[in-house]
Design an enzyme around this catalytic site. Sequence first.
Site, PDB file in Angstrom:
ATOM      1  N   LYS A  38       0.834  -1.211   0.000  1.00 56.40           N
ATOM      2  CA  LYS A  38       0.000   0.000   0.000  1.00 56.40           C
ATOM      3  C   LYS A  38       0.864   1.254   0.000  1.00 56.40           C
ATOM      4  O   LYS A  38       0.587   2.220  -0.726  1.00 56.40           O
ATOM      5  CB  LYS A  38      -0.934  -0.003   1.218  1.00 56.40           C
ATOM      6  CG  LYS A  38      -2.048  -1.031   1.141  1.00 56.40           C
ATOM      7  CD  LYS A  38      -2.891  -1.038   2.407  1.00 56.40           C
ATOM      8  CE  LYS A  38      -4.025  -2.053   2.311  1.00 56.40           C
ATOM      9  NZ  LYS A  38      -4.854  -2.075   3.546  1.00 56.40           N
TER      10      LYS A  38
ATOM     11  N   ALA B 105      -0.866   1.296   6.615  1.00 59.16           N
ATOM     12  CA  ALA B 105      -1.054   0.281   7.645  1.00 59.16           C
ATOM     13  C   ALA B 105      -2.058  -0.752   7.153  1.00 59.16           C
ATOM     14  O   ALA B 105      -2.939  -0.454   6.341  1.00 59.16           O
ATOM     15  CB  ALA B 105      -1.559   0.919   8.950  1.00 59.16           C
ATOM     16  N   ASP B 106      -1.904  -1.963   7.653  1.00 62.40           N
ATOM     17  CA  ASP B 106      -2.885  -3.006   7.363  1.00 62.40           C
ATOM     18  C   ASP B 106      -3.045  -3.871   8.603  1.00 62.40           C
ATOM     19  O   ASP B 106      -2.055  -4.306   9.195  1.00 62.40           O
ATOM     20  CB  ASP B 106      -2.458  -3.864   6.179  1.00 62.40           C
ATOM     21  CG  ASP B 106      -3.591  -4.765   5.704  1.00 62.40           C
ATOM     22  OD1 ASP B 106      -4.414  -4.305   4.894  1.00 62.40           O
ATOM     23  OD2 ASP B 106      -3.694  -5.922   6.175  1.00 62.40           O
ATOM     24  N   THR B 107      -4.300  -4.089   8.996  1.00 64.47           N
ATOM     25  CA  THR B 107      -4.596  -4.847  10.209  1.00 64.47           C
ATOM     26  C   THR B 107      -5.180  -6.206   9.856  1.00 64.47           C
ATOM     27  O   THR B 107      -6.119  -6.300   9.062  1.00 64.47           O
ATOM     28  CB  THR B 107      -5.567  -4.070  11.116  1.00 64.47           C
ATOM     29  OG1 THR B 107      -4.975  -2.820  11.471  1.00 64.47           O
ATOM     30  CG2 THR B 107      -5.879  -4.852  12.385  1.00 64.47           C
TER      31      THR B 107
END
Length: 219
Positions: free
Chosen positions: A60, A89-91
Amino acid sequence: MSAQAHSEAPLVLASASPRRVELLAQAGIEPARLLPTHIDETPYKAEHPRSLARRLSGEKAERARQIIDGERKGQAEDERGPAPFVLAADTVVAVGSNVMPKAELLDEASQCLRMLSGRAHRVYTGLALVTPKGRLRQRVVETRVRFKRLTREEMEAYLASGEWHGKAGGYAIQGLAGTFVVKLVGSYTNVVGLPLAETVALLTGEGFSVHFAWAQGGV
């Protein structure tokens, strides 16, 4: 006055998540721009949830930087301004090695709740920062969470609330689902979607001024 105003290079957030924007605001940081990117988030075969969070956040950030670079090439040199920091960010929510979906359908959310009920799970957030000089810096933050055993009534009521929509693991801890949590080890803001302590450390470590506005009372 935001921290961004006192950093020579602005901050671009590669996300349109209201939760992440709110968390950055809590730290006195106002992104100069939101630039959500669209990538394939399908896990690779046998990919560990931690590795998935790291890979997706990096993709991203890199994708957003590519978009920005393309825009800057089309501008006159004296109109470009300084190259930005790009934060992504990626959760990922996982039970063991099983990655929970970002629930879009009621059946998906229902399946998530049944899987999480009475069990411990882990929340991983991958952080990726592309510096103005093009360097990629990454971290993965892990939080352990345990839900109480949910009754049928609780599950049905939560599903009816709609809060689960688009959420990793089918729940939002900052909302009604906070009543399901009986134990949390690690960063709470990580579960919301952006681990603040680690995000601030990543930014300040690369020279982005986070704390200036605090001292000026301008947050």
